[in-house]
Design a protein around this motif. Structure first.
Motif, PDB file in Angstrom:
ATOM      1  N   LEU A  16       0.526  -1.078  -0.201  1.00  0.00           N
ATOM      2  CA  LEU A  16       0.020  -0.199  -0.366  1.00  0.00           C
ATOM      3  C   LEU A  16       0.941   1.491  -0.072  1.00  0.00           C
ATOM      4  N   GLN A  17       2.184   1.638   0.559  1.00  0.00           N
ATOM      5  CA  GLN A  17       2.221   2.295   0.917  1.00  0.00           C
ATOM      6  C   GLN A  17       3.776   2.388  -0.191  1.00  0.00           C
ATOM      7  N   ASP A  18       3.729   1.370  -1.137  1.00  0.00           N
ATOM      8  CA  ASP A  18       4.250   1.637  -2.520  1.00  0.00           C
ATOM      9  C   ASP A  18       3.801   2.401  -3.631  1.00  0.00           C
ATOM     10  N   GLU A  19       2.489   2.094  -3.292  1.00  0.00           N
ATOM     11  CA  GLU A  19       1.320   2.385  -4.121  1.00  0.00           C
ATOM     12  C   GLU A  19       1.293   4.151  -3.607  1.00  0.00           C
ATOM     13  N   SER A  20       0.927   3.749  -2.369  1.00  0.00           N
ATOM     14  CA  SER A  20       1.558   5.499  -2.318  1.00  0.00           C
ATOM     15  C   SER A  20       2.319   6.765  -2.575  1.00  0.00           C
ATOM     16  N   ARG A  21       3.703   5.990  -2.659  1.00  0.00           N
ATOM     17  CA  ARG A  21       4.771   6.731  -3.387  1.00  0.00           C
ATOM     18  C   ARG A  21       4.358   6.956  -5.080  1.00  0.00           C
ATOM     19  N   LEU A  22       4.244   5.327  -5.136  1.00  0.00           N
ATOM     20  CA  LEU A  22       3.618   5.801  -6.689  1.00  0.00           C
ATOM     21  C   LEU A  22       3.010   7.103  -7.333  1.00  0.00           C
ATOM     22  N   TYR A  23       1.657   7.019  -6.576  1.00  0.00           N
ATOM     23  CA  TYR A  23       0.493   8.528  -6.747  1.00  0.00           C
ATOM     24  C   TYR A  23       1.261   9.150  -6.590  1.00  0.00           C
ATOM     25  N   PHE A  24       2.102   9.307  -5.382  1.00  0.00           N
ATOM     26  CA  PHE A  24       1.800  11.201  -4.770  1.00  0.00           C
ATOM     27  C   PHE A  24       3.410  11.374  -4.280  1.00  0.00           C
ATOM     28  N   GLY A  25       3.812  10.085  -4.809  1.00  0.00           N
ATOM     29  CA  GLY A  25       5.663  11.226  -4.621  1.00  0.00           C
ATOM     30  C   GLY A  25       6.045  10.090  -3.074  1.00  0.00           C
ATOM     31  N   GLU A  26       7.836  10.617  -2.899  1.00  0.00           N
ATOM     32  CA  GLU A  26       7.912  10.120  -1.424  1.00  0.00           C
ATOM     33  C   GLU A  26       7.160  10.325   0.172  1.00  0.00           C
ATOM     34  N   CYS A  27       7.121   9.745   0.522  1.00  0.00           N
ATOM     35  CA  CYS A  27       6.116   9.879   1.563  1.00  0.00           C
ATOM     36  C   CYS A  27       6.434   8.956   2.428  1.00  0.00           C
ATOM     37  N   ASP A  28       6.435   9.029   3.739  1.00  0.00           N
ATOM     38  CA  ASP A  28       6.173   8.104   4.952  1.00  0.00           C
ATOM     39  C   ASP A  28       4.913   7.054   5.547  1.00  0.00           C
ATOM     40  N   GLU A  29       4.044   8.093   5.137  1.00  0.00           N
ATOM     41  CA  GLU A  29       2.748   7.584   5.817  1.00  0.00           C
ATOM     42  C   GLU A  29       2.258   6.548   5.318  1.00  0.00           C
ATOM     43  N   VAL A  30       1.274   5.235   5.610  1.00  0.00           N
ATOM     44  CA  VAL A  30       1.237   4.197   5.428  1.00  0.00           C
ATOM     45  C   VAL A  30      -0.177   4.554   4.471  1.00  0.00           C
TER      46      VAL A  30
END
Length: 344
Positions: free
Chosen positions: A235-249
């Protein structure tokens, strides 16, 4: 924000006479609440707990319906009349219009929550010399035959909830992952939605809850199933793909951190679609606690996992319906041993 200040007072302490207080200023409820909140913020009370005090005060003032209202006008009689109103006449969610219920009277659990806040504030105002006496001191909580804590979800309800989600949609995949995390770990919703990728230990299958995120201010390691841990990382990998660098899951559709309140609103909509009487995040925690014990876990380990300071709190979470009781009796009844021996 306008702040109230504690006026000068003379306090006499005598071993032969009760302590007396001279209150030299009258405080409106808003001024007194500001002083109380300022003190609690200095003590490091959680923002959600602070907001609960504000909300419970708003409910009280909606009943009193007088502005300005000074705290020295609070009496035991007025507080008991307020409790009676909550018990008999108050309509749940009345202020939200379309969410209002037809039946009158709030549950004893809800009433006692509001009373506890009022008693805490009155005790503070008295100790600080803002009141000459404590009007809530002798007001007792509402008794009830009902169980204080809400029950967990049935196995059928859990299946319906998990099958409800369309995992092809990011928001529903995220919400299902959050439900699985809550059911697998018993985390509080605020602990879960604030999870960051660096706190997931896939090697040991643990999630770290730091002191600043834990309700009791104690950090802990919470076991998590490998399947759920891998899903969180995906899920976190998917978020980074869409929103860029982030630490939140957990992120919302706009790339901002997901909130507990947003999840509550989405559960409320799902509840109506599935025709489930009650559905909110804390019920997943209750479900985890009950199923942990039913599956053979011990109470003391459960207490550590869910971060309860008092084991009696853990016991309250373990509510079993009649079907669970029958299943456990069928599994563990000692008479089976004697019947087997007779057959042999």
């Amino acid at each position: 924000m306008k702040r109230g200040f504690i006026g000068e007072r003379n306090v006499k302490n005598s071993p032969t006479s009760p302590r007396t207080k001279n209150v030299n200023k009258r405080y409106t409820i808003d001024e007194a609440l500001d002083v109380f909140i300022q003190s609690k913020e200095a003590e490091g009370l959680r923002p959600r707990s602070i907001e609960n005090y504000r909300e419970h005060t708003r409910h009280l003032m909606r009943y009193i319906d007088r502005d300005p209202f000074c705290i020295d006008e609070l009496t035991s009689k007025l507080i008991r009349e307020y409790i009676s109103y909550l018990s008999k006449d108050r309509i749940a969610y009345e202020e939200f219009g379309n969410r209002a219920r037809e039946s009158k009277g709030l549950s004893p659990y809800t009433i006692n929550l509001r009373l506890r806040s009022l008693k805490t504030m009155c005790a503070f105002w008295y100790e600080e010399g803002m009141l000459s006496s404590n009007p809530a001191e002798k007001v007792k909580k509402v008794k009830s035959d009902e169980v204080d804590e809400v029950p967990g979800l049935t196995d059928i309800e859990v299946e319906r909830i998990l099958n409800y989600y369309d995992e092809r949609q990011f928001a529903q995949w995220r919400d299902k992952t959050l439900c699985l995390l809550l059911l697998d770990t018993g985390l509080r919703i605020e602990e879960a939605v604030s999870l960051t990728i660096d706190r997931i230990n896939l090697r040991y299958c643990e999630i770290n809850v730091p002191p600043n995120k834990a309700k009791n201010r104690k950090g802990r390691e919470v076991p998590v199933s490998r399947e759920v841990a891998k899903r969180l990382i995906k899920l976190q990998d998917e978020s980074r793909l869409y929103f860029g660098e982030c630490d939140e899951v957990f992120m919302n559709a706009y790339g901002d951190p997901y909130t507990a309140e947003a999840f509550r609103r989405r559960l409320n909509r799902m509840k109506k679609d599935l025709d489930i009487p009650r559905l909110h995040p804390h019920m997943f925690r209750h479900t985890f606690c009950r199923n942990y014990i039913l599956n053979g876990g011990d109470l003391f380990t459960l207490q550590k996992i869910v971060d309860h300071a008092d084991i009696n709190t853990t016991r309250k979470y373990i509510q079993m319906d009649e079907e669970h009781i029958r299943q456990q009796h069928n599994k563990y009844s000692p008479i089976r041993k004697y019947l087997r021996n007779r057959k042999n």
